[in-house]
Design a protein around this motif. Structure first.
Motif, PDB file in Angstrom:
ATOM      1  N   THR A 251      33.244  23.197 -20.798  1.00 44.77           N
ATOM      2  CA  THR A 251      32.472  22.775 -19.618  1.00 44.77           C
ATOM      3  C   THR A 251      33.155  23.230 -18.337  1.00 44.77           C
ATOM      4  O   THR A 251      32.513  23.768 -17.434  1.00 44.77           O
ATOM      5  N   GLU A 252      34.484  23.023 -18.258  1.00 44.91           N
ATOM      6  CA  GLU A 252      35.230  23.446 -17.065  1.00 44.91           C
ATOM      7  C   GLU A 252      35.174  24.963 -16.900  1.00 44.91           C
ATOM      8  O   GLU A 252      35.010  25.473 -15.792  1.00 44.91           O
ATOM      9  N   ARG A 253      35.324  25.674 -18.012  1.00 38.22           N
ATOM     10  CA  ARG A 253      35.279  27.139 -17.973  1.00 38.22           C
ATOM     11  C   ARG A 253      33.917  27.621 -17.484  1.00 38.22           C
ATOM     12  O   ARG A 253      33.824  28.537 -16.664  1.00 38.22           O
ATOM     13  N   ALA A 254      32.850  26.983 -17.949  1.00 36.46           N
ATOM     14  CA  ALA A 254      31.496  27.352 -17.509  1.00 36.46           C
ATOM     15  C   ALA A 254      31.350  27.124 -16.008  1.00 36.46           C
ATOM     16  O   ALA A 254      30.738  27.938 -15.310  1.00 36.46           O
ATOM     17  N   ASP A 255      31.913  26.021 -15.508  1.00 34.85           N
ATOM     18  CA  ASP A 255      31.850  25.739 -14.067  1.00 34.85           C
ATOM     19  C   ASP A 255      32.582  26.810 -13.263  1.00 34.85           C
ATOM     20  O   ASP A 255      32.072  27.290 -12.246  1.00 34.85           O
ATOM     21  N   VAL A 256      33.766  27.196 -13.738  1.00 34.60           N
ATOM     22  CA  VAL A 256      34.549  28.222 -13.043  1.00 34.60           C
ATOM     23  C   VAL A 256      33.814  29.559 -13.090  1.00 34.60           C
ATOM     24  O   VAL A 256      33.744  30.277 -12.091  1.00 34.60           O
ATOM     25  N   GLU A 257      33.264  29.912 -14.234  1.00 35.40           N
ATOM     26  CA  GLU A 257      32.546  31.184 -14.363  1.00 35.40           C
ATOM     27  C   GLU A 257      31.293  31.197 -13.497  1.00 35.40           C
ATOM     28  O   GLU A 257      30.955  32.215 -12.895  1.00 35.40           O
ATOM     29  N   ARG A 258      30.615  30.072 -13.414  1.00 37.92           N
ATOM     30  CA  ARG A 258      29.424  29.973 -12.563  1.00 37.92           C
ATOM     31  C   ARG A 258      29.827  30.142 -11.090  1.00 37.92           C
ATOM     32  O   ARG A 258      29.197  30.865 -10.344  1.00 37.92           O
ATOM     33  N   ALA A 259      30.917  29.483 -10.697  1.00 31.95           N
ATOM     34  CA  ALA A 259      31.416  29.616  -9.319  1.00 31.95           C
ATOM     35  C   ALA A 259      31.872  31.045  -9.041  1.00 31.95           C
ATOM     36  O   ALA A 259      31.754  31.526  -7.910  1.00 31.95           O
ATOM     37  N   GLY A 260      32.360  31.719 -10.076  1.00 31.14           N
ATOM     38  CA  GLY A 260      32.830  33.091  -9.914  1.00 31.14           C
ATOM     39  C   GLY A 260      31.742  34.049  -9.474  1.00 31.14           C
ATOM     40  O   GLY A 260      32.000  35.032  -8.797  1.00 31.14           O
ATOM     41  N   ARG A 261      30.520  33.739  -9.826  1.00 31.50           N
ATOM     42  CA  ARG A 261      29.407  34.602  -9.408  1.00 31.50           C
ATOM     43  C   ARG A 261      29.236  34.585  -7.894  1.00 31.50           C
ATOM     44  O   ARG A 261      28.760  35.555  -7.310  1.00 31.50           O
ATOM     45  N   ASP A 262      29.617  33.489  -7.267  1.00 32.81           N
ATOM     46  CA  ASP A 262      29.499  33.357  -5.814  1.00 32.81           C
ATOM     47  C   ASP A 262      30.805  33.699  -5.095  1.00 32.81           C
ATOM     48  O   ASP A 262      30.833  33.772  -3.871  1.00 32.81           O
TER      49      ASP A 262
END
Length: 172
Positions: free
Chosen positions: A141-152
């Protein structure tokens, strides 16, 4: 002066790293960069390259030194933008070395060119943003949040660079 938001990001990241790991020593008291390379030549020249491990939207500071005729030799080439820049000895220039292919030309026989390059690895910023751990150490879950933020991250990173209107007399 020319990128105060970017400088604050670098400095805040460096300060957080030094607070978390007190044994770390800064390169110099006035620098927000985490690494430096001393190219002692005596005729430092480089092949065209990208510093792909540096913070992509970040800057790399390069100071040219020694005795060379900057109008005849030792120029900096920015390959992507097709520019050749004369950099006299003692001058410092800043480039986003992770995204602009660059090199510097050889100097003439009998001349010397040295340089000091300051930069910061992109992984250090990610380390701090991940709570001082590797991406692989995070929960799914944390990794998905970081990866999602990485797009921005690129958009917010480029927004740290100054525009001409940011550099008015009123902004200082």
């Amino acid at each position: 002066v020319f990128a105060p938001k970017l400088q604050r990001y670098y400095q805040t990241t460096l300060d957080l790293l030094c607070q978390r790991y007190p044994s770390l020593k800064k390169n110099s008291p006035g620098s927000c960069f985490t690494a430096a390379t001393f190219n002692l030549g005596p005729q430092t020249a480089t092949f065209p390259h990208l510093d792909h491990l540096n913070l992509p939207w970040g800057w790399c500071a390069v100071t040219a030194l020694a005795n060379f005729n900057h109008a005849r030799s030792g120029q900096v080439v920015l390959w992507n933008v097709r520019k050749v820049i004369e950099v006299p000895s003692g001058a410092t220039f800043f480039i986003p070395s992770g995204v602009i292919e660059h090199s510097n030309l050889a100097v003439q026989p009998g001349e010397e060119r040295l340089s000091i390059t300051q930069y910061s690895a992109g992984a250090l910023f990610r380390w701090v943003e991940c709570g001082f751990c590797r991406l692989s150490d995070l929960s799914p879950t944390e990794r998905a949040d970081v990866e999602r933020a990485g797009r921005d991250r690129w958009v917010s990173g480029v927004a740290m660079l100054s525009t001409a209107s940011d550099l008015t007399e009123d902004s200082f």
